[in-house]
Design a protein around this motif. Structure first.
Motif, PDB file in Angstrom:
ATOM      1  N   TYR A 112      -2.600  12.147  31.100  1.00 19.33           N
ATOM      2  CA  TYR A 112      -3.066  10.748  31.180  1.00 19.33           C
ATOM      3  C   TYR A 112      -4.421  10.873  31.406  1.00 19.33           C
ATOM      4  CZ  TYR A 112       1.634  10.579  33.564  1.00 19.33           C
ATOM      5  OH  TYR A 112       2.856  10.621  33.712  1.00 19.33           O
ATOM      6  N   ALA A 113      -5.257  11.700  31.379  1.00 23.58           N
ATOM      7  CA  ALA A 113      -6.791  11.852  31.502  1.00 23.58           C
ATOM      8  C   ALA A 113      -7.421  11.739  30.098  1.00 23.58           C
ATOM      9  CB  ALA A 113      -7.193  13.260  32.210  1.00 23.58           C
ATOM     10  N   ALA A 114      -6.380  11.984  29.074  1.00 25.69           N
ATOM     11  CA  ALA A 114      -7.036  11.738  27.500  1.00 25.69           C
ATOM     12  C   ALA A 114      -7.100  10.511  27.221  1.00 25.69           C
ATOM     13  CB  ALA A 114      -5.944  12.555  26.847  1.00 25.69           C
ATOM     14  N   TRP A 142      -3.011   6.709  40.260  1.00 24.94           N
ATOM     15  CA  TRP A 142      -3.763   5.535  39.846  1.00 24.94           C
ATOM     16  C   TRP A 142      -3.904   5.318  38.358  1.00 24.94           C
ATOM     17  CZ3 TRP A 142      -8.620   7.004  37.469  1.00 24.94           C
ATOM     18  CH2 TRP A 142      -9.131   8.211  37.637  1.00 24.94           C
ATOM     19  N   ARG A 143      -3.781   6.546  37.457  1.00 26.69           N
ATOM     20  CA  ARG A 143      -4.028   6.447  36.229  1.00 26.69           C
ATOM     21  C   ARG A 143      -2.834   5.622  35.610  1.00 26.69           C
ATOM     22  NH1 ARG A 143      -7.015  11.430  35.878  1.00 26.69           N
ATOM     23  NH2 ARG A 143      -9.038  10.807  35.471  1.00 26.69           N
ATOM     24  N   LEU A 144      -1.505   6.321  35.987  1.00 29.08           N
ATOM     25  CA  LEU A 144      -0.588   5.883  35.303  1.00 29.08           C
ATOM     26  C   LEU A 144      -0.259   4.178  35.535  1.00 29.08           C
ATOM     27  CD1 LEU A 144       1.999   6.857  33.809  1.00 29.08           C
ATOM     28  CD2 LEU A 144       3.102   7.562  35.974  1.00 29.08           C
ATOM     29  N   ARG A 145      -0.648   3.690  36.641  1.00 27.00           N
ATOM     30  CA  ARG A 145      -0.472   2.205  36.761  1.00 27.00           C
ATOM     31  C   ARG A 145      -1.363   1.249  35.688  1.00 27.00           C
ATOM     32  NH1 ARG A 145      -0.836  -1.049  41.939  1.00 27.00           N
ATOM     33  NH2 ARG A 145      -1.255   1.039  42.823  1.00 27.00           N
ATOM     34  N   PRO A 151       5.582  -1.427  37.716  1.00 30.08           N
ATOM     35  CA  PRO A 151       6.918  -1.302  37.821  1.00 30.08           C
ATOM     36  C   PRO A 151       7.364   0.072  37.060  1.00 30.08           C
ATOM     37  CG  PRO A 151       6.565  -3.624  37.030  1.00 30.08           C
ATOM     38  CD  PRO A 151       5.319  -2.813  37.001  1.00 30.08           C
ATOM     39  N   LEU A 152       6.805   0.267  36.006  1.00 26.52           N
ATOM     40  CA  LEU A 152       7.316   1.735  35.121  1.00 26.52           C
ATOM     41  C   LEU A 152       6.835   3.017  35.854  1.00 26.52           C
ATOM     42  CD1 LEU A 152       8.608   3.189  33.116  1.00 26.52           C
ATOM     43  CD2 LEU A 152       6.878   2.638  31.622  1.00 26.52           C
ATOM     44  N   ALA A 153       5.536   2.686  36.557  1.00 26.75           N
ATOM     45  CA  ALA A 153       4.735   3.603  37.185  1.00 26.75           C
ATOM     46  C   ALA A 153       5.401   4.058  38.295  1.00 26.75           C
ATOM     47  CB  ALA A 153       3.348   3.325  37.342  1.00 26.75           C
ATOM     48  N   LYS A 154       5.792   2.967  39.086  1.00 28.75           N
ATOM     49  CA  LYS A 154       6.847   3.477  40.305  1.00 28.75           C
ATOM     50  C   LYS A 154       8.103   3.928  40.036  1.00 28.75           C
ATOM     51  CE  LYS A 154       4.742  -0.206  43.538  1.00 28.75           C
ATOM     52  NZ  LYS A 154       5.069  -1.338  44.473  1.00 28.75           N
TER      53      LYS A 154
END
Length: 246
Positions: A112-114, A142-145, A151-154
């Motif tokens: 996710y950091a890329a 926080w990055r995934l949201r 919704p998908l992040a949760k």
């Protein structure tokens, strides 16, 4: 320095790093963290695109559970993986994550950091940390949201959903899917496309893109002001006008 958990190939415009602990599916341990910090130091001094992959058909299975089990509150507050992943995200030039096979837990957070993620059909990416009694504290919460929406992040963070390559592509978490044998070439081709841009403009774009909402438009104008006075800008625009007139 000699690397024991990484394979590093240095080029003029790129540095290719392979996470190389295949016997534990490239689990991220303290030594790997330290060696990745060394790579970051090099790229901060001499900015190049970082291409980051994993050995043995796995990107990274997560943090090394044998080490993680013994960590306590002080270790959590030290942000061992968090600080590394923030540093990778803040490298001057773009970072490309090459995801073949599992990218789970801390491995997913590293991806996710890329700036770009490309994958093989074998990709499985997600964050099962709550099943181990912890949270995904190295950026996923926080990055995934920002990457896939709330919704998908949760689903990923709270319900343990692990995305396939096709699901990750549909969510735009990855931008390309290639057979494993073609992934290195695809990463280099992406790097070549990026490098058609002016290096100073690329670095400025990364800084502006990462800035907080309250910093805009001030930071945009300040970075543009520097570029407007650069010899590279004048040369590139002159060449563009010359081509248009020929």
């Amino acid at each position: 320095m000699a690397q024991t958990t990484l394979q590093v190939v240095r080029g003029e415009t790129t540095v290719e790093v392979i996470l190389n602990r295949p016997e534990v599916r490239n689990a991220i341990n303290q030594t790997m963290v330290d060696e990745l910090h060394e790579v970051c130091s090099e790229l901060e001094r001499d900015p190049r695109i970082l291409i980051l992959g994993g050995a043995g058909g796995t990107f990274a299975s997560g943090a090394d559970i044998a080490e993680l089990r013994d960590r306590r509150a002080a270790d959590a507050l030290a942000g061992i993986n968090t600080r590394l992943f923030v540093r990778i995200a803040e490298l001057p030039m773009p970072v490309i994550a090459v995801l073949d096979g599992p990218a789970l837990g801390g491995g997913a957070e590293l991806a996710y950091a890329a700036d770009f993620r490309i994958a093989s059909p074998a990709l499985r990416i997600g964050n099962p940390e709550v099943s181990l009694g912890i949270i995904a504290a190295a950026g996923a919460n926080w990055r995934l949201r920002e990457l896939v929406g709330e919704p998908l992040a949760k689903e990923i963070l709270l319900a343990g959903r692990v995305l396939t390559a096709d699901e990750a592509l549909a969510a735009r978490l990855v931008t390309e899917i290639h057979p494993p044998s073609e992934l290195p070439g695809a990463a280099r081709a992406l790097a070549d496309r990026i490098l058609r841009g002016d290096p100073a403009a690329l670095r400025a774009t990364k800084r502006v893109f990462a800035a907080g909402r309250s910093e805009h438009p001030r930071i945009d104008l300040e970075e543009q002001a520097v570029l407007f006075d650069s010899p590279s800008k004048v040369a590139l625009m002159t060449a563009f006008l010359d081509r248009k007139q020929s």
